[in-house]
Scaffold this motif. Structure first.
Motif, PDB file in Angstrom:
ATOM      1  N   GLY A  70     -19.820  48.329   9.362  1.00 13.32           N
ATOM      2  CA  GLY A  70     -18.869  48.418   8.264  1.00 13.32           C
ATOM      3  C   GLY A  70     -19.487  48.665   6.910  1.00 13.32           C
ATOM      4  O   GLY A  70     -18.881  48.376   5.902  1.00 13.32           O
ATOM      5  N   ILE A  71     -20.715  49.162   6.845  1.00 19.85           N
ATOM      6  CA  ILE A  71     -21.198  49.670   5.564  1.00 19.85           C
ATOM      7  C   ILE A  71     -21.565  51.140   5.777  1.00 19.85           C
ATOM      8  O   ILE A  71     -21.911  51.534   6.885  1.00 19.85           O
ATOM      9  N   ASN A  75     -22.587  53.122   9.220  1.00 14.90           N
ATOM     10  CA  ASN A  75     -21.560  53.994   9.787  1.00 14.90           C
ATOM     11  C   ASN A  75     -22.141  55.369  10.082  1.00 14.90           C
ATOM     12  O   ASN A  75     -21.823  55.994  11.093  1.00 14.90           O
ATOM     13  N   LYS A 229     -25.516  44.559  -5.336  1.00 15.35           N
ATOM     14  CA  LYS A 229     -24.196  44.872  -5.881  1.00 15.35           C
ATOM     15  C   LYS A 229     -24.327  45.833  -7.047  1.00 15.35           C
ATOM     16  O   LYS A 229     -25.169  45.659  -7.918  1.00 15.35           O
TER      17      LYS A 229
ATOM     18  N   PHE B 108       0.862  33.888   0.626  1.00 11.50           N
ATOM     19  CA  PHE B 108       0.572  33.589   2.034  1.00 11.50           C
ATOM     20  C   PHE B 108      -0.297  32.329   2.123  1.00 11.50           C
ATOM     21  O   PHE B 108      -0.020  31.417   2.911  1.00 11.50           O
ATOM     22  N   LEU B 112       0.982  28.483   3.612  1.00  9.08           N
ATOM     23  CA  LEU B 112       0.295  27.683   4.617  1.00  9.08           C
ATOM     24  C   LEU B 112      -0.085  26.317   4.054  1.00  9.08           C
ATOM     25  O   LEU B 112       0.010  25.302   4.735  1.00  9.08           O
ATOM     26  N   ASN B 129     -11.526  35.218   5.929  1.00  9.78           N
ATOM     27  CA  ASN B 129     -11.968  36.048   7.046  1.00  9.78           C
ATOM     28  C   ASN B 129     -10.931  37.097   7.423  1.00  9.78           C
ATOM     29  O   ASN B 129     -11.283  38.221   7.765  1.00  9.78           O
ATOM     30  N   ILE B 130      -9.656  36.707   7.350  1.00 12.64           N
ATOM     31  CA  ILE B 130      -8.613  37.684   7.687  1.00 12.64           C
ATOM     32  C   ILE B 130      -8.656  38.848   6.702  1.00 12.64           C
ATOM     33  O   ILE B 130      -8.699  40.018   7.080  1.00 12.64           O
ATOM     34  N   LEU B 136     -12.587  45.504   6.060  1.00 11.40           N
ATOM     35  CA  LEU B 136     -13.666  46.238   6.710  1.00 11.40           C
ATOM     36  C   LEU B 136     -13.117  47.117   7.821  1.00 11.40           C
ATOM     37  O   LEU B 136     -13.595  48.223   8.046  1.00 11.40           O
ATOM     38  N   ASN B 140     -13.790  50.659   6.886  1.00 15.60           N
ATOM     39  CA  ASN B 140     -15.071  50.833   7.539  1.00 15.60           C
ATOM     40  C   ASN B 140     -16.213  50.668   6.537  1.00 15.60           C
ATOM     41  O   ASN B 140     -17.283  51.228   6.698  1.00 15.60           O
ATOM     42  N   ALA B 243     -18.533  40.399  -2.529  1.00 16.12           N
ATOM     43  CA  ALA B 243     -18.868  39.397  -1.516  1.00 16.12           C
ATOM     44  C   ALA B 243     -19.634  38.223  -2.134  1.00 16.12           C
ATOM     45  O   ALA B 243     -20.581  38.415  -2.881  1.00 16.12           O
TER      46      ALA B 243
END
Lengths: 361, 329
Positions: A70-71, A75, A229, B108, B112, B129-130, B136, B140, B243
């Motif tokens: 996924g980077i 890919n 980043k 959401f 919860l 995580n969801i 991703l 991708n 991230a």
């Protein structure tokens, strides 16, 4: 009321799980095993190999495990690996953790071992932590190789490297001096993280090049980490430009770093005063290459790296070893180092204003 | 009470002042308007998220999904860009849609937490995580560069009024708005009340679920705004670019004097917390401190700031209880 919510959430998560199962099934075909003619779906199966470990369908199965999926970089290598699978008639399983996490990667390799692969190629997040699981793979007669990033040398049958680290670092240094147009100036070095082994090797090599051939180049500070980043690299470059107004160049190692550095140069409008050279993918860096805020992006072709990994994995499975100077179709001439198992794909590739739009990664 | 409020932010402010004085001696560039504008603009995203996080932490909850939520909105913005016309209406549309998407995602979380009463850390770890998994899966991991952006949006990110970039105005607006909500509206006071003592506030008639729902949706709303800020700041969309940001956001809020157990926290305090982290990052390079020492110094300052604040707070509490005892006897 509460019950309604509860059941709704249960249904929701159930759906997610279900969706996950479906995609897993389609990804993991080929290995679904003992069942009859199902596997004939994969194309180019005619060339059944003499792989020694008894995989279910008699086809060569090669697993390629990246540091994470996924980077863009990985890919691109996936595209190459799958291309090679089609061209060479082998099953390629390209799978890895969703984060650059050593423990998650070990689990992926465990799964692959139980699926019965012929060759497993790993780009380890942490060479030490994959050691036991690679040993286990070897004990089960699976060929083990590393790609992109070296694992324990004793353990692997083959080690595929994109470039020679020394050559790569020195090449970037040369390119920077060329872009600056002077052998007498001040530069700064940005890196992805202080503990990344390959980045450190490149930086060391670049420093050696400066020391030996361009002694008048002054490196203004220790390498500066940018957390992989772009926005951090951008801020740090802004700070550098303020702190060292007479800065001539920035060497940015790790793929997001050159983009951030170039963005700072672009915004300050100092394209002519400050040169930026670094390791980045061509499509990402295109807007910066165009106006000269990024002078040259140096990297290798990750597609070819994926292709080469699968090609060599197939050779291993057939009991062959690559030779120095051998031509690999669609990749080019490879170099094999003296130890007989370190394969180097080729020289680094430069992406510039002129050629960046020719690539699709 | 006023004195106490002042002291809460005093420790961070004092440390900021000390660092500012030191850095301006070490580096002539540090105390320039341009540098401070750069610092603030560079921390707009963290700042906006920290403001939302302050409300959540005041109600003694936590939201670790903020970075993932913001990334999800940035990616949605990237997709929207493909369909938007190349004029100013698209900027307006983005400002309507992005906060809305963020708010839905935040709601959401809120649903919860408030209805099913799962602890917020569990809920938001899950949604973290969801969100990031979906992002991703959809993108991708592909980076989108500015060539795909409408020119009007790029023009928007370059607007400067009186020499100050537009993002700083956006940041100021969010900060002022949230401060106002917290101080002068019923829902804002309810947030503080629930944080102070959940049980008694419910007995007084405050709707616990509604308040929880509000803080998480508001966090999502600000996440949407932060996504716009992030997109215009980097002129690119990077699914991995935020991230790990949630830790910095939480650190800034806690540095600003918010109590992780709830009840304590303020917008000015959080802004100071963000500023402290920001000038340390900035000052390290300007002061030409060796990189390996930068982390050590950053860590040390955080520990000093937090323990000073904690000691002060405890001392005040002791004083308060002393008075109680004396009056009673």
């Amino acid at each position: 009321m509460k019950k309604l919510w509860l059941s709704m959430t249960v249904v929701f998560f159930g759906l997610i799980l279900l969706a996950g199962c479906v995609s897993e099934e389609s990804a993991g075909s080929g290995n679904s095993g003992s069942s009859d003619g199902e596997t004939s779906g994969s194309s180019g199966e005619g060339e059944s190999s003499s792989g020694e470990s008894g995989s279910d369908d008699g086809n060569t199965d090669i697993a390629v495990v990246p540091k994470l999926v996924g980077i863009p970089y990985f890919n691109a290598s996936e595209t190459g690996a799958e291309q090679a699978g089609e061209d060479l008639g082998v099953n390629v399983e390209y799978t890895g953790p969703t984060e650059a996490d050593a423990a998650a990667q070990v689990k992926v390799i465990e799964d692959l071992i139980s699926q019965g692969m012929d060759t497993i190629a790993v780009a380890p997040n942490d060479p030490a932590s994959v050691e036991p699981v690679l040993k286990k793979a070897k004990e089960q007669g699976i060929n083990v190789m590393d790609w992109d990033t070296p694992a324990d040398k004793e353990l692997v049958d083959l080690s595929v490297k994109q470039v020679d680290d020394e050559e790569f670092g020195r090449h970037m240094a040369e390119k920077l001096v060329e872009a600056m147009g002077t052998e007498d100036g001040k530069i700064a070095i940005l890196t992805g993280g202080l503990s990344a082994a390959n980045l450190n090797l490149w930086i060391e090599a670049a420093k050696k090049e400066f020391n030996e051939n361009y002694p008048n180049i002054e490196i203004v500070s220790e390498k500066i980490p940018t957390e992989e980043k772009q926005q951090v690299a951008y801020q740090k470059t802004l700070d550098l430009l303020k702190s060292y107004p007479d800065l001539d160049g920035v060497l940015a190692v790790s793929t997001p770093a050159p983009l951030g550095a170039a963005q700072a140069v672009q915004e300050q409008g100092v394209q002519d005063e400050v040169s930026v050279v670094g390791s980045a993918l061509p499509t990402d860096s295109e807007p910066f290459l165009e106006d000269g805020s990024l002078d040259t992006a140096v990297l290798w072709n990750p597609k070819k790296l994926g292709y080469l990994t699968v090609a060599l994995g197939k050779m291993l499975a057939e009991g062959e070893m690559p030779e120095d100077g051998q031509q690999i179709e669609n990749v080019g001439e490879i170099t094999v180092k003296d130890d007989g198992k370190t394969v180097i794909m080729g020289p680094p590739q430069d992406f510039t204003k002129e050629n960046a739009s020719d690539f699709d990664f | 009470m006023k004195l106490l409020l002042k002291q809460k932010e005093f420790s961070v402010l004092a440390i900021i002042l000390i660092i500012t004085v030191i850095l301006s001696f070490v580096s002539p560039v540090f105390l320039t308007v341009q540098n401070w504008l750069d610092i603030i603009e560079g921390n707009t995203v963290i700042g906006i998220l920290a403001i939302g996080m302050t409300l959540i932490i005041i109600t003694s909850d936590i939201d670790v999904s903020v970075a993932a939520l913001t990334t999800a909105v940035t990616v949605s913005i990237g997709y929207l860009f493909q369909f938007l016309p190349d004029n100013w209406s698209s900027v307006v549309l983005i400002f309507l849609i992005a906060p809305l998407i963020g708010m839905l995602l935040g709601a959401f979380n809120g649903l919860l937490v408030s209805r099913i009463k799962i602890p917020a850390i569990v809920v938001t770890l899950g949604t973290l995580n969801i969100f990031s998994g979906l992002v991703l899966y959809i993108t991708n991991g592909n980076y989108i560069n500015s060539t795909n952006f409408p020119d009007s949006f790029l023009a928007f990110s370059n607007i400067e009024m009186a020499g100050i970039p537009i993002l700083i105005y956006l940041f100021a607006l969010v900060a002022f708005g949230t401060w106002f909500i917290l101080k002068y509206t019923l829902i804002g006071r309810s947030v503080l009340a629930i944080g102070g003592n959940a049980q008694s506030s419910v007995r007084v008639g405050i709707n616990f679920e509604k308040v929880k729902m509000f803080v998480f949706s508001y966090m999502g709303f600000l996440g949407g705004i932060a996504a716009i800020a992030q997109t215009s700041y980097t002129s690119a969309i990077d699914p991995n670019g935020l991230a790990g940001m949630e830790l910095t956001v939480i650190a800034a809020v806690v540095l600003g004097g918010a109590n992780i157990h709830g009840g304590r926290g303020s917008i000015p305090g959080t802004l100071l917390g963000v500023l402290l982290l920001a000038i340390m990052q900035n000052g390290m390079i300007l002061a030409r401190i060796d990189v390996f020492w930068q982390n050590v110094v950053t860590g040390a300052i955080i520990v000093i700031a937090v323990s000073y604040d904690e000691i002060n707070h405890r001392r005040n509490q002791e004083k308060l209880s002393n008075i109680d005892v004396k009056e009673a006897s």
